[in-house]
Scaffold this active site. Structure first.
Site, PDB file in Angstrom:
ATOM      1  N   GLU A  84       0.814  -1.203   0.000  1.00 43.29           N
ATOM      2  CA  GLU A  84       0.000   0.000   0.000  1.00 43.29           C
ATOM      3  C   GLU A  84       0.862   1.273   0.000  1.00 43.29           C
ATOM      4  O   GLU A  84       0.563   2.238  -0.680  1.00 43.29           O
ATOM      5  CB  GLU A  84      -0.883  -0.017   1.255  1.00 43.29           C
ATOM      6  CG  GLU A  84      -1.810   1.166   1.367  1.00 43.29           C
ATOM      7  CD  GLU A  84      -3.233   0.808   0.986  1.00 43.29           C
ATOM      8  OE1 GLU A  84      -3.454  -0.310   0.504  1.00 43.29           O
ATOM      9  OE2 GLU A  84      -4.115   1.672   1.170  1.00 43.29           O
ATOM     10  N   ASP A  85       1.929   1.256   0.780  1.00 45.24           N
ATOM     11  CA  ASP A  85       2.657   2.502   1.051  1.00 45.24           C
ATOM     12  C   ASP A  85       4.058   2.579   0.454  1.00 45.24           C
ATOM     13  O   ASP A  85       4.754   3.569   0.670  1.00 45.24           O
ATOM     14  CB  ASP A  85       2.790   2.724   2.575  1.00 45.24           C
ATOM     15  CG  ASP A  85       1.432   2.871   3.250  1.00 45.24           C
ATOM     16  OD1 ASP A  85       0.479   3.216   2.546  1.00 45.24           O
ATOM     17  OD2 ASP A  85       1.356   2.637   4.466  1.00 45.24           O
TER      18      ASP A  85
END
Ligand code: MN
Length: 509
Positions: A84-85
């Site tokens: 996600e990051d």
């Protein structure tokens, strides 16, 4: 007594120290490799607290290790924010740590897409959606550990965000933890959220509990000593007696039921008596009752009749020394583990009972947890058998919605539809009039055609034109739900017959 207060430092050393007594060197090496991978991936990123980002996945993994969970779950915990990051992908995770780990990480990533909109009456729907999207229960454990750390570092966020995250934990995650029998996690989630949602009440309860605990501390030590001696002279192998303070949020709710009078809360601190087997549980109950008179109607046998979430123990409240009222909870070590970590206790490092392949061996005798737990643990290990696994979840009374998607109205209401549903199905699901008069739609604030297929978590808005007389038969080409199709057919038929009546001379009045 409060586990949140005795939090260990979030370091790799802490994690290793927790794992070393129960895990093989090779497993610990894998965990360290996952740490290095996550650390490199998140390098340069910071948490709102100003700390390096890696502190967060590390704290998540430490909580999972405290729950005695097995290494693949801890590895997934370390990697849970990577896709996600960071620029690293799920494929890289799969290559480095295998499909089982990358599937769990993928599950966490999906869950992060669920938007919490805080409308109470839709909580049940959200819970279902949460569970449906987390088809692997282990993913839920990671999500809880993730949320706990987020709650513990909330101070660094703006108040609005604090409230949203705290509500999400209180209304969404804590009830699910409870449903899964994870009492300790539920208590920690609630207490950390309570602090932000009702700060004044939180301080009141905290002070009240602290004073009461201090006042009682000497007395409780005396009761602990007495109980130990009592059991010993009766020949019962007593493994532990300790006092357990009630979690603050559940104490708060109890206080509200009792005119805010702490003297009416008998289980502020419960005596936990841990013995070897079920026979000793009942024997210990008898011995306690022969010394102290039990209160009427306060003896509960959750061993013979476990709570729906699987909780087992004997409870009794007695007039103890000096006439004080004290609650005793009597249980075996296995029951104790289950009451703290619920369903998660069955994914513990104690895996010899749950071989990865083959039928799980039910331990004989008194420490046997409910059969469904074994079946679930077994099915979980058998990735081929997802269908039966989902079926078991349903038997667990977690209503997992398969083949359903959940979408939101602009007000945050949750509408559930079959997979492959389109905007027109959504319009009719809201109201027949909305369907009949719809002229367009927006998904996630973008104008889209009515035949757009909806996905989980989409926010859908229907544009209507009140002057529109009837639905279009063309809509049948992409209306999926029976409800929408029926309405379209019905109303088109009515309007066609009206039209026919209108143009055929003499056929109408
Ligand atoms: Mn996270």
């Amino acid at each position: 007594m409060n586990s949140a207060e005795q939090k260990l430092p979030n370091t790799l050393e802490t994690l290793e120290a927790l794992l070393r007594p129960h895990h093989e060197t090779a497993e610990i090496e894998t965990v360290k490799r996952a740490y290095a991978f996550a650390e490199a991936a998140h390098r340069g990123q910071k948490r709102a607290t100003g700390e390096p980002y890696i502190v967060h996945p590390l704290a998540t993994a430490i909580t999972l290790a405290e729950m005695h969970l097995s290494t693949p779950i801890i590895v997934a915990g370390l990697l849970h924010d990577v896709p996600e990051d960071t620029s690293h992908t799920l494929e890289e995770i799969e290559q480095a740590f295998g499909a089982d780990v990358s599937n769990m990480v993928s599950g966490i990533t999906k869950l992060s897409k669920i938007k919490y909109r805080g409308i109470e009456r839709y909580m049940e729907n959200l819970r279902k959606m949460f569970l449906a999207m987390a088809s692997d229960v282990r993913v839920v454990f990671i999500k809880f550990a993730d949320s706990l750390n987020n709650l513990e570092t909330l101070d660094a966020l703006p108040p609005k965000k604090q409230e949203r995250i705290a509500l999400e934990s209180l209304e969404l995650y804590a009830p699910i933890a409870n449903r899964l029998g994870m009492g300790e996690i539920k208590g920690r989630l609630e207490d950390s959220a309570f602090k932000y949602i009702q700060p004044k009440e939180y301080v009141w309860v905290k002070e009240l509990a602290k004073t009461a605990r201090e006042d009682k501390s000497e007395y409780l030590q005396r009761v602990i000593r007495l109980t130990k001696d009592l059991l010993k002279t009766s020949g019962i192998q007593c493994l532990d007696v300790h006092g357990r303070a009630k979690h603050l949020y559940s104490l708060y709710r109890k206080l509200l039921k009792h005119e805010r009078n702490i003297a009416h809360v008998y289980d502020l601190i419960a005596m936990r008596v841990i013995v070897e087997n079920v026979a000793d549980c009942y024997a210990a109950l008898g011995i306690i009752h022969s010394r102290w008179t039990p209160l009427k109607g306060r003896i509960k046998d959750y061993i013979a009749q476990p709570k729906p979430n699987g909780y087992r123990s004997l409870h009794t409240t007695v007039f103890c020394e000096d006439g004080e009222i004290v609650e005793f909870q009597i249980r075996t070590t296995q029951m104790h583990l289950e009451s703290e970590y619920g369903i998660a206790a069955h994914w513990s490092y104690d895996e010899q009972k749950y071989p990865a392949n083959g039928t799980p061996i039910r331990p004989t005798g008194e420490t046997t947890p409910p059969q469904w737990v074994y079946e679930l643990a077994h099915l979980q290990n058998d990735q081929q058998d997802q269908k039966r696994y989902m079926q078991s979840l349903e038997d667990l009374k977690i209503d997992v919605f398969r083949d359903r998607i959940f979408v939101f109205t602009p007000r945050g209401d949750v509408i559930d539809l079959p997979e492959e549903s389109t905007c027109i199905d959504f319009a009719y699901a809201i109201h027949t009039d909305i369907g009949n008069t719809c002229v367009g739609s927006k998904v996630n604030e973008e104008v889209v055609p009515l035949h757009r297929v909806l996905k989980n978590g989409d926010m859908v808005e229907i544009l209507v034109d009140k002057s529109r007389k009837s639905p279009s038969l063309d809509w049948l080409k992409f209306a999926r739900t029976r409800h929408a199709r029926n309405k379209i057919r019905q109303l088109s038929r009515v309007s066609i017959s009206a039209w026919i009546k209108g143009i055929l001379p003499g056929s109408g009045k």
